[in-house]
Motif scaffolding. Structure first.
Motif, PDB file in Angstrom:
ATOM      1  N   ASN A  56      27.010  47.438  28.599  1.00  0.00           N
ATOM      2  CA  ASN A  56      26.342  47.316  27.276  1.00  0.00           C
ATOM      3  C   ASN A  56      27.052  46.748  26.279  1.00  0.00           C
ATOM      4  N   THR A  57      27.892  45.630  26.292  1.00  0.00           N
ATOM      5  CA  THR A  57      28.572  44.949  25.253  1.00  0.00           C
ATOM      6  C   THR A  57      28.740  43.410  25.717  1.00  0.00           C
ATOM      7  N   GLY A  58      29.131  42.684  24.854  1.00  0.00           N
ATOM      8  CA  GLY A  58      29.039  41.429  24.910  1.00  0.00           C
ATOM      9  C   GLY A  58      30.217  40.780  25.992  1.00  0.00           C
ATOM     10  N   LYS A  59      29.925  39.447  26.647  1.00  0.00           N
ATOM     11  CA  LYS A  59      31.044  38.906  27.399  1.00  0.00           C
ATOM     12  C   LYS A  59      32.160  38.838  26.786  1.00  0.00           C
ATOM     13  N   ALA A  60      32.359  38.329  25.597  1.00  0.00           N
ATOM     14  CA  ALA A  60      33.562  38.163  24.842  1.00  0.00           C
ATOM     15  C   ALA A  60      34.418  39.523  25.154  1.00  0.00           C
ATOM     16  N   THR A  61      33.879  40.620  24.960  1.00  0.00           N
ATOM     17  CA  THR A  61      34.613  41.802  24.923  1.00  0.00           C
ATOM     18  C   THR A  61      35.142  41.961  26.440  1.00  0.00           C
ATOM     19  N   ILE A  62      34.250  41.890  27.317  1.00  0.00           N
ATOM     20  CA  ILE A  62      34.477  41.870  28.821  1.00  0.00           C
ATOM     21  C   ILE A  62      35.759  40.845  28.933  1.00  0.00           C
ATOM     22  N   HIS A  63      35.680  39.708  28.714  1.00  0.00           N
ATOM     23  CA  HIS A  63      36.912  38.702  28.899  1.00  0.00           C
ATOM     24  C   HIS A  63      38.182  39.246  28.423  1.00  0.00           C
ATOM     25  N   ARG A  64      38.080  39.775  26.960  1.00  0.00           N
ATOM     26  CA  ARG A  64      39.253  40.127  26.399  1.00  0.00           C
ATOM     27  C   ARG A  64      39.693  41.577  27.072  1.00  0.00           C
ATOM     28  N   ALA A  65      38.949  42.308  27.599  1.00  0.00           N
ATOM     29  CA  ALA A  65      39.351  43.632  28.345  1.00  0.00           C
ATOM     30  C   ALA A  65      40.195  43.322  29.591  1.00  0.00           C
ATOM     31  N   TYR A  66      39.374  42.432  30.143  1.00  0.00           N
ATOM     32  CA  TYR A  66      40.192  41.623  31.657  1.00  0.00           C
ATOM     33  C   TYR A  66      41.626  41.227  31.373  1.00  0.00           C
ATOM     34  N   PHE A  67      41.332  40.173  30.539  1.00  0.00           N
ATOM     35  CA  PHE A  67      42.967  39.497  30.022  1.00  0.00           C
ATOM     36  C   PHE A  67      43.876  40.516  29.570  1.00  0.00           C
ATOM     37  N   PHE A  68      43.605  41.449  28.759  1.00  0.00           N
ATOM     38  CA  PHE A  68      44.646  42.310  28.067  1.00  0.00           C
ATOM     39  C   PHE A  68      45.020  43.249  29.077  1.00  0.00           C
ATOM     40  N   MET A  69      44.071  44.078  29.891  1.00  0.00           N
ATOM     41  CA  MET A  69      44.522  45.034  31.064  1.00  0.00           C
ATOM     42  C   MET A  69      45.162  44.345  32.150  1.00  0.00           C
ATOM     43  N   SER A  70      44.980  43.285  32.476  1.00  0.00           N
ATOM     44  CA  SER A  70      45.668  42.566  33.487  1.00  0.00           C
ATOM     45  C   SER A  70      46.897  42.066  33.331  1.00  0.00           C
ATOM     46  N   GLN A  71      47.403  41.926  32.032  1.00  0.00           N
ATOM     47  CA  GLN A  71      48.736  41.404  31.764  1.00  0.00           C
ATOM     48  C   GLN A  71      49.990  42.338  32.369  1.00  0.00           C
ATOM     49  N   VAL A  72      50.819  41.577  32.915  1.00  0.00           N
ATOM     50  CA  VAL A  72      52.047  42.516  33.518  1.00  0.00           C
ATOM     51  C   VAL A  72      53.028  42.705  32.357  1.00  0.00           C
ATOM     52  N   ILE A  73      53.469  43.883  32.402  1.00  0.00           N
ATOM     53  CA  ILE A  73      54.548  44.251  31.446  1.00  0.00           C
ATOM     54  C   ILE A  73      56.128  44.660  32.442  1.00  0.00           C
ATOM     55  N   ASP A  74      57.089  44.620  31.611  1.00  0.00           N
ATOM     56  CA  ASP A  74      58.106  44.960  32.419  1.00  0.00           C
ATOM     57  C   ASP A  74      58.690  46.121  31.310  1.00  0.00           C
ATOM     58  N   TYR A  75      58.764  47.277  31.855  1.00  0.00           N
ATOM     59  CA  TYR A  75      59.337  48.465  31.138  1.00  0.00           C
ATOM     60  C   TYR A  75      60.367  49.294  31.817  1.00  0.00           C
TER      61      TYR A  75
END
Length: 75
Positions: A56-75
């Motif tokens: 129940n949200t827009g496609k842009a929000t889905i795209h942002r979530a996919y992009f942000f959550m899939s980023q690889v970080i080194d900690y």
């Protein structure tokens, strides 16, 4: 150690540390992004449009979530 932002946040959520991150200014959209990404991981063949209908949200929000959550970080 390399991990995705989603996996990192899941660790912080499990340990209770995510509350500290929110207190320090972590975006309040993160829980929604985590729900969207979790749904994506369990339904990988669904299109962004189909996920947007379920969540129940827009496609842009889905795209942002996919992009942000899939980023690889080194900690």
């Amino acid at each position: 150690m390399k991990t995705t932002i989603y996996e990192y946040l899941l660790e912080k959520q499990a340990s209770g540390e995510i509350k500290v991150l929110f207190a320090l200014g972590l975006s309040t959209s993160i829980p929604t992004y985590m729900q969207i990404y979790e749904y994506h991981l369990t339904h990988p063949k669904e299109s962004i449009f189909q996920v947007s209908l379920v969540m129940n949200t827009g496609k842009a929000t889905i795209h942002r979530a996919y992009f942000f959550m899939s980023q690889v970080i080194d900690y």
